[in-house]
Design a protein around this motif. Structure first.
Motif, PDB file in Angstrom:
ATOM      1  N   ASP A   1       7.661  -8.531 -11.243  1.00 54.11           N
ATOM      2  CA  ASP A   1       7.917  -9.239 -12.505  1.00 54.11           C
ATOM      3  C   ASP A   1       7.537  -8.386 -13.717  1.00 54.11           C
TER       4      ASP A   1
ATOM      5  N   ARG B   1      16.789  -8.139  -6.428  1.00 59.47           N
ATOM      6  CA  ARG B   1      15.704  -9.083  -6.154  1.00 59.47           C
ATOM      7  C   ARG B   1      16.218 -10.365  -5.540  1.00 59.47           C
TER       8      ARG B   1
ATOM      9  N   ASN C   1       6.092  -9.995  -5.704  1.00 54.41           N
ATOM     10  CA  ASN C   1       6.938 -10.457  -6.813  1.00 54.41           C
ATOM     11  C   ASN C   1       6.183 -10.449  -8.132  1.00 54.41           C
ATOM     12  N   ASP C   2       4.895 -10.728  -8.103  1.00 58.14           N
ATOM     13  CA  ASP C   2       4.093 -10.628  -9.327  1.00 58.14           C
ATOM     14  C   ASP C   2       4.128  -9.204  -9.869  1.00 58.14           C
TER      15      ASP C   2
ATOM     16  N   THR D   1      10.307  -3.407 -15.589  1.00 56.60           N
ATOM     17  CA  THR D   1      11.582  -3.564 -16.296  1.00 56.60           C
ATOM     18  C   THR D   1      12.530  -2.391 -16.095  1.00 56.60           C
TER      19      THR D   1
END
Length: 166
Positions: free
Chosen positions: A114, A27, A110-111, A117
């Motif tokens: 985020d 990222r 990016n949201d 995982t």
């Protein structure tokens, strides 16, 4: 003998020092490249930003418009039916419009990221009927795609107004 051409030099920033996890590294590099290409297009003069500087027709505005749609397709699930057409911004799009749309797509992507995982998990899709690559594959592909077009943008911007650097 010094050149009579004035060069617009930007500070050439080195690759990012990211965290140590695979996700942080991937990222971090993707965001570095995203920032680089947005900065390369931001402030480019009209109409040169949309004028083809090479026989293929490639231009700065078209590159960033294309990357906006790649981000949206990869991370937001948007459907693109004609990839060649994505290399052309509309005649009414300003440089500021295209840069703003790209930054918005990156923020929205990016949201999504985020909330991810597990790099081996598929990219979340708003439509479950469409297959999705793994997060790892998507990040790696986006690094390659953005890096390739950032290199194109470096050359095109230098041809336009001698601006160099990231």
């Amino acid at each position: 003998m010094p050149s009579t051409t004035r060069r617009n030099r930007r500070r050439d920033t080195p690759p990012p020092r990211t965290g140590s996890t695979e996700s942080e590294v991937l990222r971090g590099f993707l965001d570095y490249l995203r920032s680089s290409i947005a900065a390369k297009v931001d402030g480019a003069p009209e109409p040169q930003a949309r004028t083809a500087a090479v026989p293929s027709g490639t231009n700065l505005l078209g590159l960033l418009h294309h990357l906006t749609l790649v981000e949206r397709s990869m991370f937001l699930g948007d459907d693109v039916t004609d990839w060649q057409a994505t290399f052309r911004a509309t005649p009414t799009d300003s440089v500021a419009d295209v840069v703003a749309r790209y930054r918005d797509a990156v923020e929205r992507a990016n949201d999504v990221l985020d909330g991810c995982t597990d790099l081996g998990a598929p990219v979340p899709r708003p439509r479950p009927d469409r297959p999705a690559p793994s997060i790892r594959w998507a990040l790696t592909h986006m690094i390659e795609e953005t890096g390739r077009h950032a290199g194109h943008a470096d050359i095109l911007r230098e041809l336009i107004d001698s601006t160099t650097g990231r």
